[in-house]
Design a protein around this motif. Structure first.
Motif, PDB file in Angstrom:
ATOM      1  N   PRO A 172       0.184   5.848 -15.459  1.00  0.00           N
ATOM      2  CA  PRO A 172       0.097   4.695 -14.316  1.00  0.00           C
ATOM      3  C   PRO A 172       1.231   4.344 -13.817  1.00  0.00           C
ATOM      4  CG  PRO A 172      -1.684   4.565 -16.108  1.00  0.00           C
ATOM      5  CD  PRO A 172      -0.678   5.759 -16.460  1.00  0.00           C
ATOM      6  N   ILE A 173       2.208   4.160 -14.824  1.00  0.00           N
ATOM      7  CA  ILE A 173       3.816   3.448 -14.812  1.00  0.00           C
ATOM      8  C   ILE A 173       4.384   4.501 -13.567  1.00  0.00           C
ATOM      9  CG2 ILE A 173       6.028   3.400 -15.447  1.00  0.00           C
ATOM     10  CD1 ILE A 173       4.670   1.926 -18.011  1.00  0.00           C
ATOM     11  N   MET A 174       4.138   5.634 -13.853  1.00  0.00           N
ATOM     12  CA  MET A 174       4.850   6.841 -12.921  1.00  0.00           C
ATOM     13  C   MET A 174       4.121   6.673 -11.485  1.00  0.00           C
ATOM     14  SD  MET A 174       7.193   8.224 -14.284  1.00  0.00           S
ATOM     15  CE  MET A 174       7.342   9.601 -12.917  1.00  0.00           C
ATOM     16  N   LEU A 175       2.765   6.378 -11.492  1.00  0.00           N
ATOM     17  CA  LEU A 175       2.245   6.310 -10.085  1.00  0.00           C
ATOM     18  C   LEU A 175       2.757   5.140  -9.378  1.00  0.00           C
ATOM     19  CD1 LEU A 175      -1.618   7.312 -10.765  1.00  0.00           C
ATOM     20  CD2 LEU A 175       0.134   8.436  -9.565  1.00  0.00           C
ATOM     21  N   VAL A 176       3.078   3.780 -10.125  1.00  0.00           N
ATOM     22  CA  VAL A 176       3.349   2.588  -9.504  1.00  0.00           C
ATOM     23  C   VAL A 176       4.902   2.937  -8.870  1.00  0.00           C
ATOM     24  CG1 VAL A 176       4.165   0.476  -9.881  1.00  0.00           C
ATOM     25  CG2 VAL A 176       1.987   0.882 -10.875  1.00  0.00           C
ATOM     26  N   LEU A 177       5.570   3.654  -9.672  1.00  0.00           N
ATOM     27  CA  LEU A 177       6.984   3.932  -9.258  1.00  0.00           C
ATOM     28  C   LEU A 177       7.192   4.669  -8.051  1.00  0.00           C
ATOM     29  CD1 LEU A 177       8.676   4.247 -13.102  1.00  0.00           C
ATOM     30  CD2 LEU A 177       8.796   2.314 -11.471  1.00  0.00           C
ATOM     31  N   ILE A 178       6.076   5.617  -7.997  1.00  0.00           N
ATOM     32  CA  ILE A 178       6.367   6.771  -6.943  1.00  0.00           C
ATOM     33  C   ILE A 178       5.655   6.081  -5.724  1.00  0.00           C
ATOM     34  CG2 ILE A 178       5.138   8.845  -5.901  1.00  0.00           C
ATOM     35  CD1 ILE A 178       4.900   9.789  -8.758  1.00  0.00           C
ATOM     36  N   MET A 179       4.944   5.085  -5.668  1.00  0.00           N
ATOM     37  CA  MET A 179       4.581   4.441  -4.541  1.00  0.00           C
ATOM     38  C   MET A 179       5.119   3.559  -4.210  1.00  0.00           C
ATOM     39  SD  MET A 179       0.257   3.476  -5.934  1.00  0.00           S
ATOM     40  CE  MET A 179       0.157   2.472  -4.479  1.00  0.00           C
ATOM     41  N   TYR A 180       5.970   2.885  -4.699  1.00  0.00           N
ATOM     42  CA  TYR A 180       6.972   2.021  -4.552  1.00  0.00           C
ATOM     43  C   TYR A 180       8.067   2.730  -3.960  1.00  0.00           C
ATOM     44  CZ  TYR A 180      10.605  -1.971  -5.013  1.00  0.00           C
ATOM     45  OH  TYR A 180      11.366  -2.649  -4.682  1.00  0.00           O
ATOM     46  N   ALA A 181       8.552   3.996  -4.391  1.00  0.00           N
ATOM     47  CA  ALA A 181       9.734   4.864  -3.883  1.00  0.00           C
ATOM     48  C   ALA A 181       9.338   5.136  -2.752  1.00  0.00           C
ATOM     49  CB  ALA A 181      10.194   5.692  -4.943  1.00  0.00           C
ATOM     50  N   SER A 182       7.997   5.666  -2.537  1.00  0.00           N
ATOM     51  CA  SER A 182       7.802   6.086  -1.172  1.00  0.00           C
ATOM     52  C   SER A 182       7.578   5.303  -0.203  1.00  0.00           C
ATOM     53  CB  SER A 182       6.391   7.129  -1.502  1.00  0.00           C
ATOM     54  OG  SER A 182       5.251   5.907  -1.585  1.00  0.00           O
ATOM     55  N   LEU A 183       7.110   4.116  -0.232  1.00  0.00           N
ATOM     56  CA  LEU A 183       7.028   3.162   0.663  1.00  0.00           C
ATOM     57  C   LEU A 183       8.680   2.729   1.100  1.00  0.00           C
ATOM     58  CD1 LEU A 183       4.232   0.754  -0.656  1.00  0.00           C
ATOM     59  CD2 LEU A 183       4.093   2.082   1.423  1.00  0.00           C
ATOM     60  N   MET A 184       9.450   2.635   0.136  1.00  0.00           N
ATOM     61  CA  MET A 184      11.010   2.206   0.381  1.00  0.00           C
ATOM     62  C   MET A 184      11.469   3.355   1.198  1.00  0.00           C
ATOM     63  SD  MET A 184      11.367  -0.759  -0.532  1.00  0.00           S
ATOM     64  CE  MET A 184      12.917  -0.877  -0.213  1.00  0.00           C
ATOM     65  N   LEU A 185      11.219   4.593   1.068  1.00  0.00           N
ATOM     66  CA  LEU A 185      11.709   5.745   1.818  1.00  0.00           C
ATOM     67  C   LEU A 185      11.219   5.854   3.059  1.00  0.00           C
ATOM     68  CD1 LEU A 185      12.165   8.113  -1.337  1.00  0.00           C
ATOM     69  CD2 LEU A 185      14.157   6.816   0.042  1.00  0.00           C
ATOM     70  N   GLY A 186      10.207   5.198   3.578  1.00  0.00           N
ATOM     71  CA  GLY A 186       9.616   5.190   4.742  1.00  0.00           C
ATOM     72  C   GLY A 186       8.281   6.088   4.849  1.00  0.00           C
ATOM     73  N   ALA A 187       7.781   6.403   3.750  1.00  0.00           N
ATOM     74  CA  ALA A 187       6.644   7.552   3.811  1.00  0.00           C
ATOM     75  C   ALA A 187       5.554   6.741   4.431  1.00  0.00           C
ATOM     76  CB  ALA A 187       6.170   7.879   2.378  1.00  0.00           C
ATOM     77  N   GLY A 188       4.714   7.460   5.413  1.00  0.00           N
ATOM     78  CA  GLY A 188       3.696   6.970   6.216  1.00  0.00           C
ATOM     79  C   GLY A 188       4.268   6.183   7.275  1.00  0.00           C
ATOM     80  N   GLN A 189       3.467   4.939   7.495  1.00  0.00           N
ATOM     81  CA  GLN A 189       3.836   4.094   8.702  1.00  0.00           C
ATOM     82  C   GLN A 189       5.288   3.243   8.166  1.00  0.00           C
ATOM     83  OE1 GLN A 189       1.046   1.262   9.787  1.00  0.00           O
ATOM     84  NE2 GLN A 189       2.131   0.475  11.576  1.00  0.00           N
ATOM     85  N   PRO A 190       6.378   3.219   8.900  1.00  0.00           N
ATOM     86  CA  PRO A 190       7.565   2.545   8.389  1.00  0.00           C
ATOM     87  C   PRO A 190       7.280   0.989   8.346  1.00  0.00           C
ATOM     88  CG  PRO A 190       8.079   4.135   9.987  1.00  0.00           C
ATOM     89  CD  PRO A 190       6.763   4.176  10.246  1.00  0.00           C
ATOM     90  N   LEU A 191       7.634   0.330   7.556  1.00  0.00           N
ATOM     91  CA  LEU A 191       7.524  -1.243   7.497  1.00  0.00           C
ATOM     92  C   LEU A 191       8.303  -2.182   8.056  1.00  0.00           C
ATOM     93  CD1 LEU A 191       6.115  -1.268   3.688  1.00  0.00           C
ATOM     94  CD2 LEU A 191       4.570  -1.277   5.773  1.00  0.00           C
ATOM     95  N   GLY A 192       9.246  -1.538   8.493  1.00  0.00           N
ATOM     96  CA  GLY A 192      10.421  -2.515   8.962  1.00  0.00           C
ATOM     97  C   GLY A 192      11.304  -3.101   8.057  1.00  0.00           C
ATOM     98  N   PRO A 193      12.333  -3.656   8.605  1.00  0.00           N
ATOM     99  CA  PRO A 193      13.256  -4.165   7.470  1.00  0.00           C
ATOM    100  C   PRO A 193      12.590  -5.386   6.750  1.00  0.00           C
ATOM    101  CG  PRO A 193      14.253  -4.231   9.681  1.00  0.00           C
ATOM    102  CD  PRO A 193      12.976  -3.716   9.765  1.00  0.00           C
ATOM    103  N   LEU A 194      11.804  -6.303   7.397  1.00  0.00           N
ATOM    104  CA  LEU A 194      11.156  -7.389   6.580  1.00  0.00           C
ATOM    105  C   LEU A 194      10.171  -6.519   5.424  1.00  0.00           C
ATOM    106  CD1 LEU A 194      10.799 -10.260   6.022  1.00  0.00           C
ATOM    107  CD2 LEU A 194       9.296 -10.334   8.010  1.00  0.00           C
TER     108      LEU A 194
END
Length: 308
Positions: free
Chosen positions: A172-194
């Motif tokens: 579970p810890i690895m999954l949380v870290l991977i999800m966080y890192a993937s979002l920060m790297l722009g995986a999927g829909q980019p969230l923008g600076p904010l």
């Protein structure tokens, strides 16, 4: 016949209502009130009065002699908090119109917007790093407990429990870290600076909640308590970093508030309160279970119980 049946139903209803009173009230007054109800005719008004009294007793139950503090399962609180954060994720971070609008308006104010974004992103990442550091602080003590006989059987048992629990929560810890890192790297829909600045606030508290059982188990052994205390201090720094990051986000959103929808602001504010509260609860729980002075150790309770 009907009258006797109605009286029996009302008497049964009165007994059921009496069972709803707080335990301390029932232990002190329950038998006396039950005898009084049994000795008199029970009407609908009697049941209503008893129901009103039950509500009043719960509102003022702390004043009753022998009442214990209300306790909620800590694990349930944290699980509910994690679900709450992830339910707030879509209205808080996925509302692209508000995200882009707030950021565009904030940028018009000058370079402060970029500095706040950098502060929030850095502090959330630092909070996650400090949470992981707490694991590194436990590892040497657990290894020592497993190899050195003088530490005693209790320390070895606690060390084995820490290892077993660590293996169980590793995925579970690895999954949380991977999800966080993937979002920060722009995986999927980019969230923008904010969106990038806010993301960490939804992932750091769940990470801390997953780590929490390890220092709590270590704190049950006097030989591992100092390591648990060190882990608690790292989690405290993580909680403080998380709060500072949310403060930067709040200022950033306030700069572009006119472009934010009411639902976006409400969801983000609720997420911030929940995130900061969860992180603080995790850190506080570890520090209370592993105090500097063993004499100050709170009365031992089952894991997963904390007074609120």
């Amino acid at each position: 016949m009907r009258r006797s049946m109605g009286a029996g139903v009302l008497r049964a209803a009165a007994g059921a209502v009496l069972s709803l009173y707080p335990k301390a009230w029932r232990e002190r007054y329950g038998e006396e009130v039950a005898d009084l109800v049994a000795s008199r005719p029970v009407r609908l008004r009697t049941v209503a009065d008893l129901a009103g009294g039950a509500g009043d007793a719960w509102l003022h139950h702390r004043r009753l002699p022998g009442t214990r503090p209300l306790r909620l399962p800590l694990a349930a609180v944290l699980v509910a908090g994690v679900y709450g954060l992830w339910l707030l994720w879509n209205p808080g971070v996925r509302e692209m119109v508000s995200l882009h609008g707030v950021w565009a308006e904030a940028v018009r104010s000058g370079s402060l917007a970029g500095e706040l974004r950098g502060t929030a992103t850095t502090m959330f990442a630092s909070a996650g790093a400090m949470a992981l550091l707490s694991l590194a602080q436990l590892t040497p003590a657990v290894r020592t407990a497993g190899k050195r006989a003088p530490l005693g059987a209790a320390a070895r048992t606690a060390g084995k429990r820490v290892v077993a629990t660590g293996l169980a929560i590793a995925l579970p810890i690895m999954l949380v870290l991977i999800m966080y890192a993937s979002l920060m790297l722009g995986a999927g829909q980019p969230l923008g600076p904010l969106g990038d600045a806010i993301t960490g606030g939804f992932f750091v508290p769940p990470l801390m909640a997953l780590i929490l059982p390890l220092p709590l188990i270590a704190a049950t052994s006097s030989a591992l308590r100092s390591a648990a205390r060190a882990a608690g201090k790292s989690l405290t720094v993580a909680a403080i970093s998380n709060a500072i990051a949310w403060l930067a986000v709040a200022v950033l959103v306030a700069m572009g508030l006119m472009e934010a929808s009411p639902w976006f602001v409400t969801a983000l504010a609720a997420g911030a309160v929940l995130s900061v509260g969860m992180a603080a609860l995790v850190a506080r729980t570890v520090l209370r279970r592993a105090p500097e002075d063993p004499a100050m150790l709170p009365e031992r309770t089952q894991f997963g119980r904390a007074p609120f």
